[in-house]
Design a protein around this motif. Structure first.
Motif: not given
Length: 447
Positions: A394-403
């Motif tokens: 989940m944290a990596l997904a946020e980092g990739i999406r930048r939101r």
């Protein structure tokens, strides 16, 4: 039961404490407030509060948790506070999630390094020659089954390991006609004979030399097919699928050839013979599928103490090797779901194994604690919601999406995780007692 409580609960509690302490210390380092640090689940037995953090020891010793401020997903459009878990940068959350498994990895490395430094026991064999293959280098040298190798180039030997070390470290000796590397002295039929090992034969000798090891079980691993089938320490395996067994190498070869196949064994126990059936688990080793039932041969033991530098190196190699084996075993559960029930062990089985290891000695107990710590690391890194691996995803997904990931997605992800984790907990809590019941039934039928 006494062994389970005296050794099992503290050992499991220790690796859980290390895991949760990793999360806690990294959260403090990242300045994320911690509301609660608990070892165990359920009602609190005792604890105290320091600052804003409640420290507790809870009733059910099946894990633990660190509750950080603002872990719960908020409503859409409501930003998390800056002093909350979700309000911190995504890479802080990755570090906090990985700190628990990382602490287990480091702990296992430290335990194994200490073990190698203070002295580790290795299984060994007698110095009596076992199977000799016709046409082999062993036969050409003149060795026969049941020869006792009493010295190598004048150095006395009393166990198989000494023989191998002496052969590997032997120096060339001059000989006018046929240069030889070693002289083996063997006891045979009440007399001594010397056998020269010529130049060029040493490598083949080391590769193919087998020592005789009786087909006697030294230990049965809790929760394995052998455990469920009712095999016991001290059982001597007489036959497998009707074929007589001469020594332990016969057991290894025949069990290895029967992964996932019901296999009939006859064992000698208490002066009589007992028939039973065991189904070996399938494992991949060296690119091949082999059968394993979870028994260890009864063997001699010798203790080796290593210098600190070598102990660190061996501890690191062992930690990495066990970690790789754990991940491979977890991957095997997905490729062979039918074996999950027979290969997976829960807290009860782990605590039982800990008691058995404590009986065998402190080195076995230390080795098992390191193994449990690595197993806990590998399990928590699975990309399942609620586990550390899921938090990393989940944290990596946020980092990739930048939101941030949408709240609805987070909620569904957590719900799926709770269902999966709850189902797994119920399964292992049911699976361990069922294995114990099946073992007791198997033992009662064997009387």
């Amino acid at each position: 039961m006494i062994k389970l409580l005296f050794f099992g609960v503290p050992a499991l509690g220790l690796v859980v404490l290390v895991h949760e302490l990793g999360h806690f210390l990294m959260a403090r380092l990242c300045r994320v407030p911690v509301d609660k640090f608990s070892i165990g689940f359920g009602p609190r037995l005792f604890g105290f509060t320091r600052g804003r953090t409640e420290y507790a020891l809870s009733l059910i010793p099946l894990g633990g948790y660190v509750k950080m401020a603002g872990e719960e997903a908020l409503e859409e459009g409501v930003p998390p506070g800056p002093d909350t878990f979700l309000g911190h940068p995504w890479w802080h959350r990755v570090l906090i999630a990985l700190a628990g498994p990382g602490a287990n990895f480091i702990f296992a490395f430290v335990v194994l390094t200490i073990l190698y430094r203070v002295g580790v026991s290795y299984p060994d064999s007698s110095n009596v020659v076992g199977r000799v293959t016709p046409g082999s280098t062993i036969e050409a040298i003149g060795l026969r089954p049941r020869d006792e190798v009493v010295s190598v180039s004048g150095d006395p030997t009393t166990r198989g390991g000494e023989v191998r070390i002496a052969i590997a470290g032997g120096e060339a000796a001059p000989h006018r006609e046929n240069p030889v590397d070693l002289i083996l002295e063997v006891a045979r039929d009440g007399r001594r004979e010397t056998l020269p090992v010529r130049a060029g034969q040493v490598g083949a000798l080391l590769d193919s030399l087998l020592f005789y090891t009786p087909a006697v079980i030294g230990d049965v691993v809790s929760g394995t097919p052998a455990y469920v089938a009712g095999l016991q320490n001290g059982d001597r395996i007489v036959s497998i699928e009707g074929e007589p067994v001469g020594e332990w190498i016969d057991v290894l070869e025949r069990i290895s050839a029967r992964p996932e196949l019901a296999t009939r064994l006859v064992v000698e126990r208490g002066g009589g013979e007992v028939a039973l059936t065991v189904t070996p688990l399938r494992q991949e080793e060296g690119g091949k599928n082999v059968g394993r039932i979870g028994v260890v041969v009864q063997s001699k033991e010798h203790v080796v103490r290593y210098p600190i530098g070598e102990a660190i190196q061996l501890g690191a190699m062992q930690t990495v090797g066990i970690s790789g084996a754990q991940f491979a075993a977890i991957g095997g559960l997905f490729t062979n779901p039918a074996a999950i029930g027979r290969s997976m062990s829960g807290p009860l089985a782990i605590m039982e194994m800990t008691g058995q290891a404590a009986e065998r000695g402190p080195d076995d107990l230390m080795r098992l604690v390191a193994l449990i710590s690595i197993a806990l690391m590998a399990f928590n890194l699975l990309p399942i919601p609620v586990l550390d691996g899921g938090l990393v995803v989940m944290a990596l997904a946020e980092g990739i999406r930048r939101r941030p990931v949408p709240i609805k997605v987070q909620v569904v992800f957590q719900q799926i995780g709770l269902v999966m984790l709850g189902s797994l907990i119920l399964f292992v809590l049911f699976n361990d007692p069922m294995k114990m019941i099946r073992r007791n039934r198997a033992l009662s039928r064997q009387k």
